[in-house]
Design a protein around this motif. Structure first.
Motif, mmCIF file in Angstrom:
data_model
loop_
_atom_site.group_PDB
_atom_site.id
_atom_site.type_symbol
_atom_site.label_atom_id
_atom_site.label_comp_id
_atom_site.label_asym_id
_atom_site.label_seq_id
_atom_site.Cartn_x
_atom_site.Cartn_y
_atom_site.Cartn_z
ATOM 1 N N VAL A 18 1.568 0.951 1.218
ATOM 2 C CA VAL A 18 0.618 -0.089 0.206
ATOM 3 C C VAL A 18 -0.604 0.269 0.133
ATOM 4 O O VAL A 18 -1.122 0.883 0.986
ATOM 5 C CB VAL A 18 1.149 -1.602 0.777
ATOM 6 C CG1 VAL A 18 2.482 -2.081 0.802
ATOM 7 C CG2 VAL A 18 0.390 -1.611 2.047
ATOM 8 N N ASP A 19 -1.028 0.013 -1.167
ATOM 9 C CA ASP A 19 -2.167 0.560 -1.373
ATOM 10 C C ASP A 19 -3.137 -0.634 -1.148
ATOM 11 O O ASP A 19 -3.510 -1.545 -1.911
ATOM 12 C CB ASP A 19 -2.547 0.913 -2.894
ATOM 13 C CG ASP A 19 -3.814 1.232 -3.314
ATOM 14 O OD1 ASP A 19 -4.520 1.453 -2.351
ATOM 15 O OD2 ASP A 19 -3.876 1.779 -4.624
ATOM 16 N N ILE A 20 -3.894 -0.636 0.175
ATOM 17 C CA ILE A 20 -4.704 -1.876 0.359
ATOM 18 C C ILE A 20 -6.142 -1.754 -0.568
ATOM 19 O O ILE A 20 -6.498 -2.796 -0.785
ATOM 20 C CB ILE A 20 -5.214 -1.786 1.980
ATOM 21 C CG1 ILE A 20 -3.673 -1.736 2.727
ATOM 22 C CG2 ILE A 20 -6.099 -2.728 2.586
ATOM 23 C CD1 ILE A 20 -3.740 -1.768 4.229
ATOM 24 N N ASP A 21 -6.404 -0.654 -0.874
ATOM 25 C CA ASP A 21 -7.543 -0.576 -1.456
ATOM 26 C C ASP A 21 -7.522 -1.409 -3.059
ATOM 27 O O ASP A 21 -8.610 -1.668 -3.278
ATOM 28 C CB ASP A 21 -8.077 0.945 -1.802
ATOM 29 C CG ASP A 21 -8.595 1.468 -0.462
ATOM 30 O OD1 ASP A 21 -9.036 0.825 0.434
ATOM 31 O OD2 ASP A 21 -8.467 2.682 -0.527
ATOM 32 N N SER A 22 -6.576 -1.183 -3.616
ATOM 33 C CA SER A 22 -6.189 -1.935 -4.846
ATOM 34 C C SER A 22 -5.901 -3.276 -4.757
ATOM 35 O O SER A 22 -6.079 -3.938 -5.883
ATOM 36 C CB SER A 22 -5.267 -1.188 -5.663
ATOM 37 O OG SER A 22 -3.827 -1.679 -4.862
ATOM 38 N N MET A 23 -5.681 -3.924 -3.529
ATOM 39 C CA MET A 23 -5.594 -5.648 -3.467
ATOM 40 C C MET A 23 -6.733 -6.322 -3.544
ATOM 41 O O MET A 23 -7.637 -5.799 -3.047
ATOM 42 C CB MET A 23 -4.964 -5.380 -1.946
ATOM 43 C CG MET A 23 -3.747 -4.989 -1.805
ATOM 44 S SD MET A 23 -2.809 -5.447 -0.228
ATOM 45 C CE MET A 23 -1.357 -4.513 -0.189
#
Length: 344
Positions: free
Chosen positions: A205-210
């Motif tokens: 999962v892309d944590i930076d985009s959350m």
């Protein structure tokens, strides 16, 4: 008002105008310039040049990014593309840096001060590309009747904004890193407390985009999407291997692909098993709580325990497999062809 007119003060290559407000009788003169500076509520964080390379010709276009911190502003942090001392477009920074979506604040002498970040982008390319009405740029595909993403100019607004967002992120690196760690800690806590079966998906999962304030529901949707993508990749890999199996039985690379695929399937199976075990554990804990007497000495209704095991008045043709817990009585009942519960 100063915030609205701030664009007139951002070009360091041109002297800022002196803007004053005065009553008709010449009293109560206010100089807006005095509200910009280290001791005011509008502070210049810095100016930095950036380069954006044309994806068509390789030409380098130069821009300047001016970053301001504005205290007590109700407006979200934004990136503004300017032209000829006019603010043309206005885009939320959190589109590029999710950590900026929530309120920014600092604590000084025990007092919390909220603030907004405003980044102004200046450059000859923008001056030359602005429309006559100064309400947009000619590089915008929609303005020229083009489809989104179609290459029609040397550089796009998005590319310029991304370069500006990178500058903002550098200036506020400490705050961004702090919020990013808080966000990651929240996600780890969600996995540990509510969804341990997602642990192996943390890197998918892309944590930076959350966003900072992401809800548990939104988190679960992100993990479900990652799980779907992983399962989809497995199915595609299986299909591809099946097609070449007859001709590649003894090929080393083929055997390696088989091992990699087996490992992926094993991880996916472990996730499902962890979910299954954790769900059963919660059902058993709930069942045990129903068995105990309440603080007032009364017991739970028999119907309450009955509905936990099997909903009263339903049969297996009306229920999904997950809607009953017959395994509490006997594991073999989970594989029965027909089950039913009479009304009582």
């Amino acid at each position: 008002m100063v915030e609205k007119l701030l664009v007139f003060f951002v070009d360091s290559n041109k002297p800022a105008p002196k803007i004053t407000i005065i009553e008709e009788d010449k009293s109560d003169m206010v100089v807006l310039n005095d509200y910009i500076g280290p001791e005011s509520d509008i502070i210049s964080i810095g100016e930095k040049p950036v380069e954006v390379v044309s994806h068509k010709t390789g030409e380098v276009f130069n821009f300047s990014v001016q970053v301001y911190k504005i205290y007590y502003s109700p407006i979200t942090s934004r990136i503004s593309l300017t032209a000829n001392k006019r603010e043309v477009t206005d885009t939320p920074i959190h589109q590029y840096i999710p950590e900026f979506k929530e309120t920014l604040f600092e604590v000084t002498s025990g007092k919390q001060k909220n603030y907004t970040v405003k980044a102004y982008v200046l450059g000859k390319f923008l001056d030359d590309s602005v429309t006559v009405e100064r309400d947009g740029f000619k590089i915008n595909p929609e303005r020229l009747g083009k489809e989104e993403g179609e290459i029609i100019a040397d550089v796009s607004e998005t590319e310029i904004e991304k370069a500006a967002a990178k500058v903002v992120k550098e200036y506020f690196a400490e705050e961004v890193d702090k919020r990013s760690e808080e966000k990651r800690a929240k996600i780890i806590n969600y996995i540990n407390e509510s969804a341990p079966w997602h642990r192996s998906l943390i890197n998918d999962v892309d944590i930076d985009s959350m966003p900072m304030g992401i809800s548990n529901f939104e988190l679960e949707m992100r993990f479900q999407k990652a799980k779907y993508e992983r399962e989809r990749e497995i199915k595609i890999s299986i299909h591809e291997l099946q097609e070449i199996a007859e001709n590649e039985d003894n090929d080393i690379d083929f055997q390696n692909q088989i091992h990699e695929l087996t490992a992926k399937i094993s991880i996916a199976s472990k996730n499902d098993l962890a979910h299954y075990v954790c769900t059963r554990k919660k059902v058993i804990e709930l069942f045990d709580s129903f068995r105990k007497r309440k603080d007032d000495g009364t017991a739970s209704y028999e119907s309450t325990m009955h509905n936990l095991i099997y909903p009263m008045g339903y049969n297996s043709e009306e229920l999904d497999y997950e809607d009953h817990n017959l395994w509490l009585l006997d594991e073999r009942l989970a594989f029965s062809k027909f089950t039913a519960s009479d009304y009582s």
